[in-house]
Scaffold this motif. Structure first.
Motif, PDB file in Angstrom:
ATOM      1  N   UNK A 138       0.825  -1.299  -0.188  1.00  0.00           N
ATOM      2  CA  UNK A 138       0.046  -0.275   0.026  1.00  0.00           C
ATOM      3  C   UNK A 138       1.002   1.469   0.398  1.00  0.00           C
ATOM      4  N   UNK A 139       1.993   0.986   0.955  1.00  0.00           N
ATOM      5  CA  UNK A 139       2.777   2.068   0.662  1.00  0.00           C
ATOM      6  C   UNK A 139       3.892   2.875  -0.749  1.00  0.00           C
ATOM      7  N   UNK A 140       4.117   1.601  -1.421  1.00  0.00           N
ATOM      8  CA  UNK A 140       4.548   1.883  -2.836  1.00  0.00           C
ATOM      9  C   UNK A 140       3.717   3.262  -4.003  1.00  0.00           C
ATOM     10  N   UNK A 141       1.796   2.159  -3.838  1.00  0.00           N
ATOM     11  CA  UNK A 141       1.285   3.206  -4.438  1.00  0.00           C
ATOM     12  C   UNK A 141       1.249   4.541  -3.576  1.00  0.00           C
ATOM     13  N   UNK A 142       0.837   4.764  -2.375  1.00  0.00           N
ATOM     14  CA  UNK A 142       0.956   5.546  -1.891  1.00  0.00           C
ATOM     15  C   UNK A 142       2.145   6.748  -1.945  1.00  0.00           C
ATOM     16  N   UNK A 143       2.912   6.676  -2.017  1.00  0.00           N
ATOM     17  CA  UNK A 143       4.493   7.274  -2.746  1.00  0.00           C
ATOM     18  C   UNK A 143       4.465   7.287  -3.832  1.00  0.00           C
ATOM     19  N   UNK A 144       3.386   6.453  -4.428  1.00  0.00           N
ATOM     20  CA  UNK A 144       3.505   6.657  -6.121  1.00  0.00           C
ATOM     21  C   UNK A 144       2.784   8.576  -6.503  1.00  0.00           C
TER      22      UNK A 144
END
Length: 435
Positions: A138-144
């Motif tokens: 989920x954090x990866x999407x948030x960082x994107x």
């Protein structure tokens, strides 16, 4: 590519700056949250708090983690400095976060994070790290969304694998509160709609908001050119384009306003057209279930639910009805209008045409004018005790019904004084007065 690097606060004795603060500093963005690895977290935290006038407190006494809330909302976290800094950095989520900075300005970069920063690329340090804490998906999407980077192909594939294993029960699910924090950070960004679509692409939305996905492929027709799911996402985009200051409750309500449609879908037997009767009420119930499951604050849940329930309210055709609209829905204004506008602007189906858009805009103007004319509810003309004495009533629902009738008449300008309010009540039976 990046701006001039900002000045950093003094380093604590023997300390390193690590993680996202180094990432932001390297990109020329002043960090808002600082993570320090130091020999003495408690001492370093107290020293900084004394120097800047902040508050120091233990975050995890057992592990020696401390935090300082500094003026201006800046946060400093202090953790024990690891024996092997390189090994510690290589246990992190993404290469752009696997960075450390020494007091002399030397960057420790064992995973190649600086190259990924230059390429605006989000790459996992290792798949094992990703699976060790699945929240990192989920954090990866948030960082994107928040960094404007893109998951590289191998990392995106690993995220999909994590999502699939979570769905099968092969990995432990992160706590709802941790997922909530990632979603709230995502939703707070102006490009949040893209993030919702990305969660769906990577298989994470089914683990987060499965009810929202029920609208995928559900064609609506009429005013709508998108299926139910994509209409909700587009409405969120329209909201944030026009109202970037929208609060979390309004953002959630806009995304979820039609979540009740799949479960209320029907067909009109005469026209054969698809119907969604009661989707506002059903959607409000689903919104409460979904946001409660994510452990959102009760005030945010209640307001989002109320907005979803009211989003199909009939807009007024004249000034008198505009005053009634404001009176009945004042606690939700102006957010309800913002949601309704985003809903309307996300619709471009065959039934949409300029005349309807113009009528809609005129109705909005009427409501806003009525709200400006009376920005706060007027002081009540009668008390409950006065109503009971006047109508010879005992305490009960009838008293409240009478008070509501007087309040609405007052909002419409039909009564202006206590005497007129008494005459208004005496002129009709309470049960005949609309409540």
């Amino acid at each position: 590519m990046f701006r001039r690097r900002p000045t950093l606060p003094p380093f604590p004795a023997g300390g390193l700056l690590v993680g996202g603060a180094v990432r932001d500093w390297w990109r020329g963005i002043p960090p808002h949250d600082y993570d320090w690895a130091v020999p003495d977290p408690a001492g370093a935290a107290r020293t900084l708090a004394g120097a800047v006038g902040g508050a120091a407190f233990p975050l995890d006494a057992e592990r020696g983690y401390w935090r300082v809330h500094a003026p201006g909302g800046v946060q400093h976290d202090f953790v024990p400095r690891p024996g092997n800094v390189t090994d510690d950095l290589l246990r992190r989520d993404f290469t752009v976060n696997a960075l450390a900075l020494t007091p002399e300005g030397r960057v420790l970069d064992p995973a190649g994070g600086r190259a990924d920063l230059r390429a605006r690329r989000l790459r996992m340090v290792s798949e094992a790290n990703l699976r060790e804490d699945p929240l990192r998906a989920w954090r990866g999407v948030r960082f994107e969304v928040t960094l404007g980077f893109r998951l590289e192909a191998g990392t995106a594939a690993a995220v999909r694998g994590v999502a699939a294993d979570l769905a099968r029960g092969g990995l432990p699910r992160p706590a709802p509160e941790r997922i909530r924090d990632e979603l709230e950070a995502l939703l707070a960004h102006g490009d949040a709609a893209r993030g919702i679509l990305r969660l769906e692409e990577l298989g994470l939305l089914a683990l987060t908001l499965p009810e929202l996905r029920e609208g995928l492929g559900m064609v609506q027709g009429g005013f709508h050119h998108l299926d139910v799911f994509h209409h909700g996402v587009e409405a969120l985009h329209q909201l944030l384009t026009r109202f970037p200051d929208a609060d979390p409750a309004l953002r959630w309500a806009t995304l979820l306003h039609d979540v009740g449609k799949p479960r209320t879908r029907g067909t009109n037997p005469r026209s054969g057209r698809t119907t969604f009767y009661g989707h506002d009420r059903g959607g409000a119930e689903l919104t409460r279930e979904m946001l409660t499951r994510l452990r959102l604050p009760s005030a945010t849940v209640d307001r989002a639910v109320a907005l979803v329930r009211a989003h199909m309210a009939q807009l007024p055709a004249d000034e008198r009805e505009a005053r009634r609209f404001v009176h009945r829905r004042r606690p939700l204004l102006p957010d309800l209008l913002r949601l309704m506008l985003a809903d309307r602007e996300a619709s471009r189906g065959p039934d949409s045409h300029p005349a309807i858009r113009h009528a809609y805009a005129r109705a909005f103007e009427r409501v806003l004018a009525a709200l400006e004319e009376q920005p706060q509810a007027p002081r009540p003309l009668l008390t409950g005790e006065e109503v009971m004495a006047l109508l010879q009533l005992s305490p009960g629902p009838a008293v409240g019904e009478a008070l509501r009738a007087v309040a609405e008449a007052q909002a419409l300008g039909e009564v202006r004084t206590p005497e007129e309010a008494r005459a208004f009540l005496q002129a009709r039976r309470v049960g005949d007065v609309p409540g």
